[in-house]
Design a protein around this motif. Structure first.
Motif, PDB file in Angstrom:
ATOM      1  N   SER A 189     -13.429   6.447   7.714  1.00 30.14           N
ATOM      2  CA  SER A 189     -12.253   5.608   7.948  1.00 30.14           C
ATOM      3  C   SER A 189     -12.344   4.360   7.087  1.00 30.14           C
ATOM      4  N   CYS A 190     -11.197   3.903   6.656  1.00 23.49           N
ATOM      5  CA  CYS A 190     -11.098   2.663   5.891  1.00 23.49           C
ATOM      6  C   CYS A 190     -10.031   1.817   6.576  1.00 23.49           C
ATOM      7  N   ALA A 191     -10.470   0.810   7.300  1.00 27.01           N
ATOM      8  CA  ALA A 191      -9.547  -0.057   8.032  1.00 27.01           C
ATOM      9  C   ALA A 191      -9.241  -1.284   7.188  1.00 27.01           C
ATOM     10  N   ALA A 192      -7.962  -1.610   7.114  1.00 26.21           N
ATOM     11  CA  ALA A 192      -7.545  -2.702   6.238  1.00 26.21           C
ATOM     12  C   ALA A 192      -6.866  -3.821   7.015  1.00 26.21           C
ATOM     13  N   SER A 193      -7.051  -5.008   6.530  1.00 21.75           N
ATOM     14  CA  SER A 193      -6.303  -6.154   7.032  1.00 21.75           C
ATOM     15  C   SER A 193      -5.470  -6.698   5.880  1.00 21.75           C
ATOM     16  N   GLY A 194      -4.357  -7.303   6.217  1.00 20.96           N
ATOM     17  CA  GLY A 194      -3.496  -7.819   5.168  1.00 20.96           C
ATOM     18  C   GLY A 194      -2.098  -7.265   5.281  1.00 20.96           C
ATOM     19  N   ARG A 195      -1.187  -7.995   4.740  1.00 19.06           N
ATOM     20  CA  ARG A 195       0.211  -7.591   4.827  1.00 19.06           C
ATOM     21  C   ARG A 195       0.532  -6.472   3.851  1.00 19.06           C
ATOM     22  N   SER A 196       1.559  -5.743   4.170  1.00 19.72           N
ATOM     23  CA  SER A 196       2.118  -4.739   3.268  1.00 19.72           C
ATOM     24  C   SER A 196       1.123  -3.664   2.880  1.00 19.72           C
ATOM     25  N   PHE A 197       0.140  -3.408   3.736  1.00 23.28           N
ATOM     26  CA  PHE A 197      -0.865  -2.394   3.397  1.00 23.28           C
ATOM     27  C   PHE A 197      -0.218  -1.037   3.199  1.00 23.28           C
ATOM     28  N   SER A 198       0.866  -0.758   3.917  1.00 24.45           N
ATOM     29  CA  SER A 198       1.492   0.561   3.817  1.00 24.45           C
ATOM     30  C   SER A 198       2.015   0.847   2.414  1.00 24.45           C
ATOM     31  N   THR A 199       2.227  -0.192   1.635  1.00 23.21           N
ATOM     32  CA  THR A 199       2.723   0.003   0.268  1.00 23.21           C
ATOM     33  C   THR A 199       1.598   0.146  -0.749  1.00 23.21           C
ATOM     34  N   TYR A 200       0.372  -0.070  -0.341  1.00 27.94           N
ATOM     35  CA  TYR A 200      -0.767  -0.014  -1.257  1.00 27.94           C
ATOM     36  C   TYR A 200      -1.227   1.427  -1.474  1.00 27.94           C
ATOM     37  N   ALA A 201      -1.658   1.722  -2.672  1.00 25.83           N
ATOM     38  CA  ALA A 201      -2.428   2.937  -2.924  1.00 25.83           C
ATOM     39  C   ALA A 201      -3.863   2.677  -2.449  1.00 25.83           C
TER      40      ALA A 201
END
Length: 122
Positions: free
Chosen positions: A21-33
């Protein structure tokens, strides 16, 4: 700014499975590759898989095609790497990376996590 935390590594016998799993914090993550790379001792870091942001298009290294599956859950800001039929040569530290587009992923110039160790015993 995006912060990434990998988890799910461990020791498994050849033929077994793990899910990273790779958990991310930060805005707009859904748009990131988001991509997965790995680095074995004494070897260069190599590409494993990537998933794009908007359409969740996926690409895989030939060495893992048909065995690994990358997916994402944008509601949880998490990307997964399901690894099946593991081989001893899959042993490495696995890193996730995120960037605004796939070209930055390929250039290895995005944000990086700290890595998680995967060890496959024969």
């Amino acid at each position: 700014q995006v912060q990434l935390v990998e988890s799910g590594g461990g020791v498994v016998q050849a033929g077994g499975s793990l899910r990273l799993s790779c958990a991310a914090s930060g805005r707009s993550f859904s748009t990131y590759a988001v991509g997965w790379f790995r680095q074995a001792p004494g070897k260069e870091r190599e590409f494993v898989a990537v998933i794009t942001g908007t359409f969740s298009t996926t690409r895989y290294a030939d060495s893992v095609k048909g065995r690994f599956t990358i997916s994402r859950d944008n509601a949880k800001n998490t990307v997964y790497l399901q690894m099946n039929s593991l081989k001893p040569e899959d042993t490495a530290v696995y890193y996730c990376t995120a960037a605004t587009n796939i070209y930055f992923i390929q250039a290895m110039s995005g944000y990086w996590g700290q890595g998680t160790q995967v060890t496959v015993s024969s």
